[in-house]
Every structure is written in C-alpha cells, then in structure tokens.
Scaffold this active site. Structure first.
Site, PDB file in Angstrom:
ATOM      1  N   GLY A 223      34.692  16.612  94.456  1.00 39.99           N
ATOM      2  CA  GLY A 223      33.646  17.516  93.991  1.00 39.99           C
ATOM      3  C   GLY A 223      33.280  18.646  94.930  1.00 39.99           C
TER       4      GLY A 223
ATOM      5  CG  ASN B 234      36.972  23.653  94.185  1.00 43.84           C
ATOM      6  OD1 ASN B 234      36.957  24.838  94.520  1.00 43.84           O
ATOM      7  ND2 ASN B 234      37.969  22.840  94.506  1.00 43.84           N
TER       8      ASN B 234
ATOM      9  CG  MET C 279      42.812  15.029  89.550  1.00 44.56           C
ATOM     10  SD  MET C 279      43.513  16.650  89.984  1.00 44.56           S
ATOM     11  CE  MET C 279      45.120  16.124  90.586  1.00 44.56           C
TER      12      MET C 279
ATOM     13  CG  HIS D  93      47.525  24.474  90.322  1.00 45.47           C
ATOM     14  ND1 HIS D  93      47.699  23.153  89.959  1.00 45.47           N
ATOM     15  CD2 HIS D  93      48.651  24.831  90.996  1.00 45.47           C
ATOM     16  CE1 HIS D  93      48.880  22.744  90.401  1.00 45.47           C
ATOM     17  NE2 HIS D  93      49.475  23.740  91.032  1.00 45.47           N
TER      18      HIS D  93
ATOM     19  CB  THR E  24      47.631  28.279  77.694  1.00 44.45           C
ATOM     20  OG1 THR E  24      48.600  28.159  78.740  1.00 44.45           O
ATOM     21  CG2 THR E  24      46.845  29.574  77.868  1.00 44.45           C
TER      22      THR E  24
ATOM     23  CD  GLU F 171      41.356  24.557  95.818  1.00 42.83           C
ATOM     24  OE1 GLU F 171      40.604  23.990  95.005  1.00 42.83           O
ATOM     25  OE2 GLU F 171      42.359  23.984  96.305  1.00 42.83           O
TER      26      GLU F 171
END
Ligand code: GAR
Length: 211
Positions: free
Chosen positions: A12, A14, A90, A109, A141, A174
């Site tokens: 967690g 991010n 994930m 990613h 997508t 990130e």
C-alpha cells in the site's frame, strides 16, 4: 472533486502516496474507498489509519474469476467513483470487467512498458542488462499491461544494483509518478479514446516523462 476507489493487494505504499497527494491538493480528488483482494494486506492498515473506508473482496472465496469480479464491481459501484485506481493490485481482469469500466481504470506497472510486462520486472530488467528501468501509469485494456501509456518515470540502473535496490528506486519514482498522472485525469486533461489517449491539455514533457 473526483472520486477515487483504490484497489490494492499488499503493502500500500502507492495508496499512501496517492492519499498524501489528495490531502495536499495535488490531486483534485479524494479516495472514497479502498478495496483489497487479500485480507492480510498491510495497505488496509494504512487506509484505516488515514480514515479511509475499506473493504475486502477475497478472490479465494469465489469459484470463478467472473464471480469475483461481480463482487468487486458491486463494491466499486456503491462508491460511485470516477476512477478505479490499481495500486499494487495483483489480479488480472477478464475482458468483460475491463470493458465495463473502460476509460476509468488505471494501473501502475513497475517497468518502462512495453518492456517487462507481467511479474518480476526488476529481476528481469537486471538480467536483460538494461541501463534504464522505471514505472508506467497506463489505462487498463484487455491486453495485460498493454493499455495506452499516460506517464512514465525512468531510473538509471547502477552496476551495483540488485533486485531490492532497484525496486526501491523504482518505487520512489512511482510515488511521484502516480499522483502526477491522477492529477491530470481528475482535471480532465486526458481521456481514453478508443485505443489511444486523447489529450485536452498536454502536460509539460518533464511531468509526463519523469527522470
Ligand atoms: C508497485 O511496485 C507496483 O508498481 C506493483 O506492485 C507494487 C505495489 O507496491 N504493481 C504490479 O506489479 C502490478 N502488476 P505498493 O503496494 O507498496 O503500492
């Protein structure tokens, strides 16, 4: 302001970076819910400490991917969110789920896509001998890690780097990259248009391609 649902599976960090960016007004939005597919995810504790509403949708309790995704969609729907933000989530989605949430589903990613889709990206980058590695924020997508790229952050690979040190450098990148990308989305600076991005207001290159 826009409403974000954040999906996690683990640590967690991010999520924490996104929450901090909302709190300081960098992202014109707020996290309305956090969903984990793992009850033991450390990120759930981060969310609770920040006063965020959490829910566990444990994929192991469902007999098919479709049933899991129905439960996940129901959890997401009750918060009527603008954005579904994958932050270390994930599980791969079926094309059906991706279609239902198309244009609202974003992921981070840990590689410079299209290089190193899938797992163990840092190990594979070292094995390949690349000089530059990094992270990518992209629309989700049906193709795994294959959606249009919103922003990237590059980090140089040092000769002494191992999997752990490289992962640490990428993770720090990130934490700057995801808030930046979410700020553009919440401001309506870009949308997913068919298979590509449509920018209404293109950001400065130094923001889109972080070093
Ligand atoms: C991050 O490095 C993220 O890029 C990666 O998992 C980590 C989650 O860390 N995501 C993927 O590999 C997606 N396939 P966090 O839980 O501390 O944010």
């Amino acid at each position: 302001t826009d409403r974000l649902v954040v999906l996690i599976s683990g640590r967690g960090s991010n999520l924490q970076a996104i929450q901090d960016a909302c709190a300081r007004g960098q992202i014109p939005g707020r996290i309305v819910g956090v969903i984990s597919n793992r009850p033991e995810a450390a990120g759930l504790e981060i969310a609770r400490r920040a006063g965020l509403t959490t829910q566990v949708v444990d994929h192991r309790l469902f007999s098919s991917r479709e049933d899991f995704e129905i439960a996940l969609s129901e959890a997401i729907a009750k918060w009527s969110s603008d954005w579904i933000v994958l932050a270390g989530f994930m599980r791969a989605f079926t094309p059906g789920f991706v279609d239902r949430h198309r244009g609202r589903l974003v992921n981070i990613h840990p590689s410079l896509l299209p290089a190193f889709t899938g797992l163990h990206t840092h190990r594979r980058a070292l094995q390949a001998g690349v000089c530059w590695h990094g992270a990518t924020v992209h629309f989700v997508t049906a193709e795994l890690d294959g959606g249009p790229i919103i922003a990237q952050a590059a980090v140089p690979v040092a000769p002494e780097d191992d999997e752990a040190t490289l992962a640490g450098k990428v993770l720090a990148a990130e934490h700057r990259l995801y808030p930046q990308a979410l700020a553009w989305l919440c401001r309506g600076q870009l949308v997913l248009d068919g298979e590509s991005l449509r920018w209404r207001e293109f950001p400065p290159m130094r923001e889109r391609c972080l070093l």
